[in-house]
Design an enzyme around this catalytic site. Sequence first.
Site, PDB file in Angstrom:
ATOM      1  N   SER A 144     -87.552 -65.293 -71.509  1.00 62.70           N
ATOM      2  CA  SER A 144     -86.693 -65.060 -72.668  1.00 62.70           C
ATOM      3  C   SER A 144     -86.736 -66.283 -73.588  1.00 62.70           C
ATOM      4  O   SER A 144     -87.793 -66.625 -74.111  1.00 62.70           O
ATOM      5  CB  SER A 144     -85.281 -64.727 -72.198  1.00 62.70           C
ATOM      6  OG  SER A 144     -84.509 -64.192 -73.236  1.00 62.70           O
ATOM      7  N   ASP A 241     -87.164 -53.374 -73.640  1.00 65.31           N
ATOM      8  CA  ASP A 241     -86.661 -54.622 -74.194  1.00 65.31           C
ATOM      9  C   ASP A 241     -86.846 -54.648 -75.711  1.00 65.31           C
ATOM     10  O   ASP A 241     -87.922 -54.317 -76.219  1.00 65.31           O
ATOM     11  CB  ASP A 241     -87.405 -55.792 -73.545  1.00 65.31           C
ATOM     12  CG  ASP A 241     -86.866 -57.151 -73.942  1.00 65.31           C
ATOM     13  OD1 ASP A 241     -85.763 -57.226 -74.503  1.00 65.31           O
ATOM     14  OD2 ASP A 241     -87.558 -58.148 -73.663  1.00 65.31           O
ATOM     15  N   HIS A 271     -85.172 -56.109 -70.408  1.00 66.93           N
ATOM     16  CA  HIS A 271     -85.076 -57.565 -70.429  1.00 66.93           C
ATOM     17  C   HIS A 271     -84.543 -58.079 -69.077  1.00 66.93           C
ATOM     18  O   HIS A 271     -83.694 -57.434 -68.451  1.00 66.93           O
ATOM     19  CB  HIS A 271     -84.126 -57.981 -71.553  1.00 66.93           C
ATOM     20  CG  HIS A 271     -84.236 -59.401 -71.953  1.00 66.93           C
ATOM     21  ND1 HIS A 271     -85.310 -59.899 -72.652  1.00 66.93           N
ATOM     22  CD2 HIS A 271     -83.392 -60.453 -71.771  1.00 66.93           C
ATOM     23  CE1 HIS A 271     -85.135 -61.185 -72.874  1.00 66.93           C
ATOM     24  NE2 HIS A 271     -83.986 -61.550 -72.345  1.00 66.93           N
TER      25      HIS A 271
END
Length: 324
Positions: A144, A241, A271
Amino acid sequence: MVSLWQKLQAKLLRAFAKRMKAKFTYDPARFPLRAVAEQTIATPWGPARALFYWPHSQTATTLPVYLNFHGGGFVAGTPEHDDSYCRRLAHNLNCLVVNLDYALAPEQVFPAAPRQCFAVLEWLAGQAEALGIDPQRIAVGGHSAGGNLAAVVAGLARGHRTLKVVHQLIDYAALDLAQDPALKTSTVARPLLGVGLMRFFMRCYLSDPAQALDPLASPLLSPVDSLVGMPAATVITAQYDILRGEGEAYAEKLRQAGVPVRLRMFEGCDHMFTHLGPDESAEQAWQLMEDSLREAFQVVDVAEAGVRAQHDEGSLHTISTIAP
């Protein structure tokens, strides 16, 4: 200007994040290590806490290094969330893993995080002899926000005189901070990473929205010619995501620059799936990362061995020509 309310929200989010446990982890007993140590590294951007994972070294040669950057939107992450995976990589790859607790926003806004991460990379190279590591075999990676930092650090290290980044792992990363999160769509109604949370992260991380146009904040906005010579990349995205599109776009941009890229989109995943599951997909993703690092470390090892062999042959040839 960061408001007191934003600071309070960030602290509450961090408290929640510290209590949160990954659903997909490994039993530490599966990957025994010589030691796990904590060290504070002084940088121009403030002290950085780092966790060092030392393998039971199987050779007398210097160790390659993997420098890991956790996720959390530049605001709320903690390196302990990656502890299980760092143990696996250190054990299976016989490498030193450094799991960094980098500068968080809103207390330290952009560019503190990428600059501090890069300073730690340079510190590792400077301490190579004392640590017993190979500064020419360093990989960077993250998840991320950490994937964003990995891409940025890999770019900053390109052409460095004393170290070499040989691979970058980019796991469902935020790579375009300039695009309105509302335009980052998902095929499911309620993706894990929502528009409101993304906007909060960006307000904390960037003191000026215009900073999002800086490639140090948004690697996807880097011109193709500035990516030439970047290290090979493994890019992982997830079907649901909202960051999937920018991950795939960045992989394509790297390819246009002639950079070897291994891209995989995991179907049925969102995610943070490497930490939250589905378990089978998480295991496959970690195996992909492990395989990519192993290949990168070995390729450099073989190349250096070839150079040494050529040098030795040249030395032998020179001796034979001047010997009586």
